[in-house]
Design a protein around this motif. Structure first.
Motif, PDB file in Angstrom:
ATOM      1  N   GLN A   5       0.828  -1.199   0.000  1.00  0.00           N
ATOM      2  CA  GLN A   5       0.000   0.000   0.000  1.00  0.00           C
ATOM      3  C   GLN A   5       0.860   1.246   0.000  1.00  0.00           C
ATOM      4  O   GLN A   5       0.540   2.234  -0.666  1.00  0.00           O
ATOM      5  CB  GLN A   5      -0.930   0.005   1.209  1.00  0.00           C
ATOM      6  N   THR A   8       2.263   1.829  -3.448  1.00  0.00           N
ATOM      7  CA  THR A   8       1.189   2.355  -4.297  1.00  0.00           C
ATOM      8  C   THR A   8       0.918   3.815  -3.979  1.00  0.00           C
ATOM      9  O   THR A   8       0.732   4.640  -4.885  1.00  0.00           O
ATOM     10  CB  THR A   8      -0.096   1.538  -4.104  1.00  0.00           C
ATOM     11  N   LEU A  12       1.233   6.979  -6.543  1.00  0.00           N
ATOM     12  CA  LEU A  12       0.119   7.887  -6.788  1.00  0.00           C
ATOM     13  C   LEU A  12       0.498   9.324  -6.446  1.00  0.00           C
ATOM     14  O   LEU A  12       0.113  10.276  -7.141  1.00  0.00           O
ATOM     15  CB  LEU A  12      -1.101   7.456  -5.972  1.00  0.00           C
ATOM     16  N   ALA A 179     -16.666   4.310  -3.240  1.00  0.00           N
ATOM     17  CA  ALA A 179     -15.471   4.116  -4.060  1.00  0.00           C
ATOM     18  C   ALA A 179     -15.020   5.453  -4.654  1.00  0.00           C
ATOM     19  O   ALA A 179     -15.839   6.350  -4.891  1.00  0.00           O
ATOM     20  CB  ALA A 179     -15.761   3.119  -5.177  1.00  0.00           C
ATOM     21  N   PRO A 180     -13.708   5.598  -4.908  1.00  0.00           N
ATOM     22  CA  PRO A 180     -13.202   6.853  -5.486  1.00  0.00           C
ATOM     23  C   PRO A 180     -13.897   7.255  -6.777  1.00  0.00           C
ATOM     24  O   PRO A 180     -14.208   8.427  -6.985  1.00  0.00           O
ATOM     25  CB  PRO A 180     -11.714   6.539  -5.720  1.00  0.00           C
ATOM     26  N   MET A 181     -14.137   6.288  -7.667  1.00  0.00           N
ATOM     27  CA  MET A 181     -14.793   6.615  -8.921  1.00  0.00           C
ATOM     28  C   MET A 181     -16.198   7.142  -8.695  1.00  0.00           C
ATOM     29  O   MET A 181     -16.658   8.061  -9.385  1.00  0.00           O
ATOM     30  CB  MET A 181     -14.838   5.379  -9.831  1.00  0.00           C
ATOM     31  N   LEU A 235      -9.652  11.303  -9.307  1.00  0.00           N
ATOM     32  CA  LEU A 235      -9.844   9.865  -9.145  1.00  0.00           C
ATOM     33  C   LEU A 235      -8.635   9.235  -8.464  1.00  0.00           C
ATOM     34  O   LEU A 235      -8.771   8.465  -7.498  1.00  0.00           O
ATOM     35  CB  LEU A 235     -10.083   9.213 -10.505  1.00  0.00           C
ATOM     36  N   LEU A 236      -7.444   9.555  -8.948  1.00  0.00           N
ATOM     37  CA  LEU A 236      -6.222   9.029  -8.331  1.00  0.00           C
ATOM     38  C   LEU A 236      -6.083   9.506  -6.892  1.00  0.00           C
ATOM     39  O   LEU A 236      -5.642   8.755  -6.007  1.00  0.00           O
ATOM     40  CB  LEU A 236      -4.998   9.460  -9.142  1.00  0.00           C
ATOM     41  N   TYR A 238      -8.478  10.331  -4.716  1.00  0.00           N
ATOM     42  CA  TYR A 238      -9.375   9.648  -3.800  1.00  0.00           C
ATOM     43  C   TYR A 238      -8.926   8.211  -3.546  1.00  0.00           C
ATOM     44  O   TYR A 238      -9.125   7.664  -2.456  1.00  0.00           O
ATOM     45  CB  TYR A 238     -10.807   9.692  -4.324  1.00  0.00           C
ATOM     46  N   LYS A 239      -8.294   7.596  -4.540  1.00  0.00           N
ATOM     47  CA  LYS A 239      -7.714   6.277  -4.319  1.00  0.00           C
ATOM     48  C   LYS A 239      -6.582   6.363  -3.305  1.00  0.00           C
ATOM     49  O   LYS A 239      -6.441   5.506  -2.415  1.00  0.00           O
ATOM     50  CB  LYS A 239      -7.199   5.697  -5.641  1.00  0.00           C
ATOM     51  N   ARG A 242      -7.892   6.724   0.227  1.00  0.00           N
ATOM     52  CA  ARG A 242      -8.450   5.507   0.825  1.00  0.00           C
ATOM     53  C   ARG A 242      -7.375   4.608   1.434  1.00  0.00           C
ATOM     54  O   ARG A 242      -7.664   3.826   2.335  1.00  0.00           O
ATOM     55  CB  ARG A 242      -9.243   4.718  -0.215  1.00  0.00           C
ATOM     56  N   ILE A 243      -6.140   4.688   0.936  1.00  0.00           N
ATOM     57  CA  ILE A 243      -5.090   3.809   1.450  1.00  0.00           C
ATOM     58  C   ILE A 243      -4.070   4.558   2.299  1.00  0.00           C
ATOM     59  O   ILE A 243      -3.047   3.992   2.700  1.00  0.00           O
ATOM     60  CB  ILE A 243      -4.354   3.085   0.294  1.00  0.00           C
TER      61      ILE A 243
END
Length: 294
Positions: A5, A8, A12, A179-181, A235-236, A238-239, A242-243
């Motif tokens: 994570q 990632t 990001l 979800a981010p999307m 979008l990226l 918010y992803k 989340r992590i």
């Protein structure tokens, strides 16, 4: 964060720094033809075009109480900042706009402490004070290296950063299950009508597009801004949120100024000694405020 994570998250973070760092020069190119309110509305309207098919697919995931939350998130994360940055850059070059945007983590921390029960440490207070001092120096820097009259347009970017900070905490703690999307696409679906009504009902956009030299080229820059800096980047982001933590996510502003300054220099902008002092103070303050948390 677990090792995978974290890797990632770092990836990001770097991708977002490149995308968002480029956004300020794209705004500058759009402003060569269009007014700042037109650039702001076009940014929102363009991002909506790219994401509307996805938004319609994700509507079934929502509860009734999610709609107002996503509308608020869209206003804070996209609509209001799109106008504030465009207006500010009529009196600030793109390099300085990118540097001032480093205040986002400070606002994330302050708002998290005041309204979302996040811890507020001594280093955070000290770092915040240094960053805001750097903002003042940056806004008052003159060509002779001294300080002159305060450029009030810098406050518009400070306000935009406050919107980002509020939205970060709001998303993380009030709608963590979406979800981010879903968040970015539906948020744009809800705020886009305001942009379209304003763009076609209250501006000279269509006249400029058909009668001004370079209008289509400028529109192309704004559409790239809408696709990459608004649709894809959010979008990226918010992803990433989340992590990771809101503070880690907002630390994209560490690298972003390097990208915005690079583009500004390529475009002929000149940074003064006072600008470097202000940038150093802002980045130092952000680092201290986030020390041991990032």
């Amino acid at each position: 964060m677990f090792k995978n994570q974290r890797l990632t998250a770092v990836f990001l973070l770097l991708a977002l720094s490149l995308i968002w760092g480029t956004s300020f020069i794209l705004i500058k190119q759009g402003l060569k033809v269009y007014s700042p309110d037109e650039v702001g509305a076009l940014r929102v309207a363009g991002a909506f075009i790219f994401l509307v098919p996805l938004a319609l697919q994700h509507l079934k995931e929502l509860k009734n109480t999610d709609y107002w939350k996503l509308f608020l998130s869209g206003m804070l994360a996209v609509f209001i900042p799109a106008f504030l940055f465009a207006i500010a850059q009529t009196h600030l070059n793109s390099s300085l706009a990118g540097i001032l945007n480093t205040l986002s983590p400070i606002w994330t921390m302050i708002i998290g402490a005041l309204f979302f029960s996040q811890r507020f440490r001594g280093w955070s207070i000290f770092g915040s004070a240094i960053s805001f001092g750097g903002c003042i120096v940056l806004a008052m820097a003159r060509a002779d290296g001294g300080l002159g009259a305060f450029n009030a347009y810098a406050l518009l970017i400070v306000l935009a950063c406050a919107c980002y900070g509020l939205n970060l905490n709001f998303i993380k703690f009030k709608i963590p299950s979406l979800a981010p999307m879903t968040i970015i696409s539906v948020s744009l679906l809800l705020i886009a009508p305001l942009a379209y009504v304003y763009l076609f009902g209250f501006t000279d956009f269509t006249f400029r597009l058909t009668n001004t030299e370079g209008a289509w080229r400028a529109l192309g820059f704004v559409m790239i801004l809408a696709l990459m800096s608004t649709a894809v980047a959010n979008l990226l982001f918010y992803k990433l949120l989340r992590i990771s933590s809101p503070l880690f996510a907002s630390s994209v502003t560490y690298v972003m100024p390097l990208v915005s300054v690079m583009w500004g220099v390529i475009d002929g902008e000149v940074l003064l000694f006072g600008h470097f002092i202000g940038m150093a103070l802002i980045l130092s303050g952000v680092y201290l405020a986030n020390w041991k948390k990032i």
